[in-house]
Enzyme design. Structure first.
Site, short mmCIF file in Angstrom:
data_model
loop_
_atom_site.label_atom_id
_atom_site.label_comp_id
_atom_site.label_asym_id
_atom_site.label_seq_id
_atom_site.Cartn_x
_atom_site.Cartn_y
_atom_site.Cartn_z
N GLU A 176 0.79 -1.21 -0.08
CA GLU A 176 0.18 -0.07 -0.12
C GLU A 176 0.81 1.49 0.00
O GLU A 176 0.64 2.31 0.78
CB GLU A 176 -1.10 -0.02 1.02
CG GLU A 176 -2.10 -0.82 0.94
CD GLU A 176 -2.84 -0.71 -0.21
OE1 GLU A 176 -3.07 0.61 -0.68
OE2 GLU A 176 -3.34 -1.48 -0.79
C1 LIG Z 1 2.70 -9.66 -0.19
C2 LIG Z 1 2.31 -8.37 -1.17
C3 LIG Z 1 1.11 -8.20 -1.31
C4 LIG Z 1 0.79 -7.25 -2.40
N1 LIG Z 1 -0.42 -7.00 -2.75
C5 LIG Z 1 -0.64 -5.89 -3.78
C6 LIG Z 1 -1.54 -5.77 -4.26
O1 LIG Z 1 -3.07 -6.53 -3.86
N2 LIG Z 1 -1.99 -5.07 -5.34
C7 LIG Z 1 -1.20 -4.30 -5.94
O2 LIG Z 1 -1.32 -3.59 -6.85
N3 LIG Z 1 0.15 -4.45 -5.19
C8 LIG Z 1 0.49 -4.98 -4.25
N4 LIG Z 1 1.53 -5.36 -3.52
C9 LIG Z 1 2.68 -4.51 -4.22
C10 LIG Z 1 3.27 -3.47 -3.35
O3 LIG Z 1 2.20 -2.55 -2.97
C11 LIG Z 1 4.68 -2.85 -3.54
O4 LIG Z 1 5.52 -4.01 -3.64
C12 LIG Z 1 4.96 -1.68 -2.87
O5 LIG Z 1 4.17 -0.60 -3.26
C13 LIG Z 1 6.45 -1.14 -3.37
O6 LIG Z 1 6.94 -1.31 -4.71
P1 LIG Z 1 8.19 -2.00 -5.11
O7 LIG Z 1 7.89 -3.40 -4.46
O8 LIG Z 1 7.99 -2.13 -6.55
O9 LIG Z 1 9.01 -1.28 -4.72
P2 LIG Z 1 9.76 -0.02 -5.41
O10 LIG Z 1 8.91 0.99 -5.55
O11 LIG Z 1 10.72 -0.60 -6.38
O12 LIG Z 1 10.73 0.46 -4.33
C14 LIG Z 1 11.87 0.15 -3.75
C15 LIG Z 1 12.35 0.93 -2.48
O13 LIG Z 1 12.70 2.52 -3.14
C16 LIG Z 1 12.04 3.51 -2.20
N5 LIG Z 1 11.42 4.31 -3.32
C17 LIG Z 1 10.97 4.29 -4.52
N6 LIG Z 1 10.61 5.54 -5.07
C18 LIG Z 1 10.97 6.17 -4.06
C19 LIG Z 1 10.98 7.80 -3.85
N7 LIG Z 1 10.33 8.47 -5.01
N8 LIG Z 1 11.29 8.38 -2.80
C20 LIG Z 1 11.99 7.68 -1.70
N9 LIG Z 1 12.13 6.40 -1.88
C21 LIG Z 1 11.77 5.67 -2.91
C22 LIG Z 1 10.80 2.56 -1.62
O14 LIG Z 1 10.11 3.15 -0.45
C23 LIG Z 1 11.39 1.18 -1.36
O15 LIG Z 1 12.11 1.32 -0.21
C24 LIG Z 1 1.87 -6.47 -2.66
C25 LIG Z 1 3.22 -6.65 -2.40
C26 LIG Z 1 3.78 -7.77 -1.49
C27 LIG Z 1 4.71 -8.32 -1.31
#
Ligand SMILES: Cc1cc2nc3c(=O)[nH]c(=O)nc-3n(C[C@H](O)[C@H](O)[C@H](O)COP(=O)(O)OP(=O)(O)OC[C@H]3O[C@@H](n4cnc5c(N)ncnc54)[C@H](O)[C@@H]3O)c2cc1C
Length: 590
Positions: free
Chosen positions: A440
């Site tokens: 989220e």
């Molecule tokens: C078990 C599980 C259930 C999930 N359920 C859903 C779901 O139902 N529907 C759905 O759509 N998604 C879902 N997700 C996805 C989840 O919402 C994302 O994994 C999360 O929002 C982070 O995106 P990412 O993993 O691509 O990380 P990234 O966006 O690649 O981020 C990696 C790191 O970089 C940091 N970062 C990125 N951009 C910035 C910035 N501009 N400034 C500072 N820091 C930054 C982040 O905080 C993080 O620490 C789920 C994930 C998991 C693991």
């Protein structure tokens, strides 16, 4: 292992004394809700959770979900528990009455959400996603879509899922590649791959309604070109009955650290038929209706699971005999004293409880603002409520889950080595709660939202609204017994305001100040908010009949002010160090 018990007495204390919820419901014209109705709802929900949901938590974690030939089977017992949940009408609790919902206020429904999440987070995710999808459909979809989908989703016959994330696009949704081609009949063909979709496929409901972010052919670049589509697993026919199987399929499910009993799905859309929800290219704003709801409930998830961890730890601390109390045996008839006598064990348990109970009060407090934003007839009050919700939502998501994780780790520590092994159930809480800090929108992103959009962009105006409320509460309600606690909170508020001024000035010169300060700043405001909750608890304790409960609340309030609120000084100092050191490391030195 302690069986999870719904903390009914604590919930009732918050609702009826600390935050005067019935008065708020009356003021908003919700005449059908009073403390008698609320008690009936709380007691019934507690029964369902304790008898049918919580008992599944441990074994479902062991068993996980199964993926065979594109079908996902939920762990044993989930289907039956889901049916009981639906039969009880629990999915309709806060739904729009025009479509079969019960229209209950969020400040009440949120406590039921805590119970379900405290019982079993993996299970709780299914109704949570359905409720969030219903909110977005209700707010943005056409009447035809609302009529067709909402009644079946409120009843739980059809479930919801939220499809945003793609392999290369998580935080930055402007990068998504899933596309939508218009069809002759007004629908769209959706193609692309989504990952990490919670309960994107399962066997608990007969249909799954996906809210999918995708781009239209004429979409502007980035996040301004995203639209939201409703894509059902089975396309309902004109009579609303299940029809053709749509081209949306689960490709696989993830193996993961926690919430193992929920399915985290790769979802493939292969020209699946979908319908636009809201305006073209405005899908991200529409999806925020769902995301903001989910953000608060993710905070609630944290509190629920941390409460379960506390209950387990407190029971263990009463029973585990190790060493004698430092000031002489307390239970000389036993071979050793229970570990509960040791100050350090008390520190851990009281920290957990002070954080959990403040977290509970805080989510109900935020929910009260959500209720005012939704039900108030007074435009000024509505605007104030919307502003408060905007300010408090990132805190509710990130601070509640970060502190819930801290609490769960403490709960594990109370068990010593037994907290590390499976038998006692404590390590599952740590594993489960960990995801709440990530999904989220990561807690880092919540902090950026708070410090950027909600603070810097409005020059701290939203914080002033909160400060005004806290100051006027202190002026009007503080008693002689709570004067010292009020003074602690006043000092904390002054420090928060001074730190905000520092950030506004420093960020005007160097934008990296915002990123460098974000997480500490969110924590700083979080500690102030919890301080406000504890002050209100201490004041309320002065007027309740249950003197034992009153004493507990007063001691916890004092513990919070003495032991946890001082974190603020460190946070303010860290923020004042600015961004220069962290930004001076060259990229190739990492
Ligand atoms: C078990 C599980 C259930 C999930 N359920 C859903 C779901 O139902 N529907 C759905 O759509 N998604 C879902 N997700 C996805 C989840 O919402 C994302 O994994 C999360 O929002 C982070 O995106 P990412 O993993 O691509 O990380 P990234 O966006 O690649 O981020 C990696 C790191 O970089 C940091 N970062 C990125 N951009 C910035 C910035 N501009 N400034 C500072 N820091 C930054 C982040 O905080 C993080 O620490 C789920 C994930 C998991 C693991």
């Amino acid at each position: 292992m302690a069986a999870y018990r719904v903390p009914l007495k604590d919930m009732q204390f918050v609702l009826y004394h600390q935050l005067n919820a019935p008065q708020g419901w009356q003021k908003l014209g919700l005449d059908e809700v009073d403390s008698t109705t609320a008690d009936a709802i709380l007691e019934e929900a507690a029964k369902l959770v304790q008898e049918a949901i919580a008992p599944l938590n441990r074994e479902a974690d062991e068993a996980g979900c199964k993926f065979v030939d594109g079908q996902v089977s939920s762990p044993e017992g989930f289907k039956q528990a889901y049916q009981l949940f639906c039969d009880g009408g629990w999915g309709a609790l806060s739904g729009n009455v025009d479509y079969g919902g019960m229209g209950m206020p969020k400040s009440l429904v949120s406590t039921v959400e805590e119970m379900v999440q405290g019982g079993c987070m993996s299970f709780g995710l299914a109704p949570m996603l359905t409720s969030g999808a219903c909110l977005a459909i209700d707010a943005h979809a056409s009447d035809e879509l609302k009529n067709r989908y909402l009644p079946k989703m409120y009843s739980g016959q059809w479930a919801g899922a939220m499809d945003l994330t793609e392999p290369h696009a998580g935080t930055d949704l402007g990068l998504i590649r899933t596309n939508a081609e218009p069809n002759q009949d007004g629908s769209y063909s959706i193609s692309g791959t989504k990952i990490f979709i919670t309960w994107g496929e399962h066997d608990m409901a007969e249909n799954i309604v996906h809210l999918v972010l995708a781009k239209l052919p004429d979409a502007p670049e980035g996040s301004r070109g995203i639209s939201m589509f409703l894509v059902p697993k089975f396309i309902p026919n004109a009579g609303g009955e299940l029809g053709e199987r749509n081209a949306v399929h689960c490709g696989s499910i993830e193996k993961k650290m926690g919430i193992k009993a929920s399915a985290t799905c790769v979802m493939n859309f292969d020209q699946a038929q979908g319908w636009l929800v809201g305006e073209a290219h405005k899908g991200l704003q529409a999806m925020f209706t769902m995301m903001n709801y989910e953000r608060l409930v993710v905070g609630i998830q944290g509190v629920g699971a941390a409460e379960a961890s506390y209950q387990n730890a407190a029971e263990y601390a009463r029973e585990r005999l190790q060493s004698r109390s430092i000031d002489g045996p307390k239970y000389p008839q036993k071979p050793a004293d229970p570990i509960l006598v040791h100050a350090d064990v008390r520190r851990m348990l009281l920290t957990m409880r002070a954080l959990n109970e403040a977290g509970r009060a805080f989510y109900i407090y935020v929910a009260q603002w959500l209720d005012a934003a939704k039900f108030s007839k007074n435009e000024e009050e509505k605007t104030l409520a919307e502003n408060m919700v905007a300010l408090l939502t990132p805190i509710a998501k990130a601070f509640l889950t970060d502190r819930a994780f801290d609490a769960a780790v403490l709960g594990q520590q109370v068990f010593g080595g037994h907290g590390f092994i499976r038998e006692w159930g404590q390590e599952q809480h740590v594993r489960d709660i960990r995801i709440t800090q990530i999904y989220e929108g990561t807690n880092g992103i919540q902090a950026m939202d708070l410090i950027g959009r909600k603070t810097f962009a409005c020059k701290g105006a939203l914080l002033l609204l909160l400060a005004d409320e806290i100051e006027s509460y202190i002026e009007s309600s503080v008693t002689s017994e709570t004067q010292r606690l009020a003074q602690n909170l006043k000092e904390a508020l002054t420090l928060a305001q001074q730190t905000t001024t520092f950030i506004l000035d420093a960020a005007a010169k160097d934008k990296n100040t915002l990123g460098a300060a974000a997480v500490d700043y969110l924590d700083l405001l979080g500690y102030v908010c919890y301080g406000y909750m504890w002050l209100r608890a201490a004041v309320a304790a002065g007027s309740i009949e249950d003197k034992e409960l009153a004493q507990q609340k007063s001691l916890l309030a004092a513990f919070y002010m003495e032991r946890l609120l001082p974190e603020l000084d460190v946070l303010a100092k860290k923020i004042r160090s600015g961004a220069a050191t962290m930004m001076s490391m060259q990229d190739d030195w990492f």
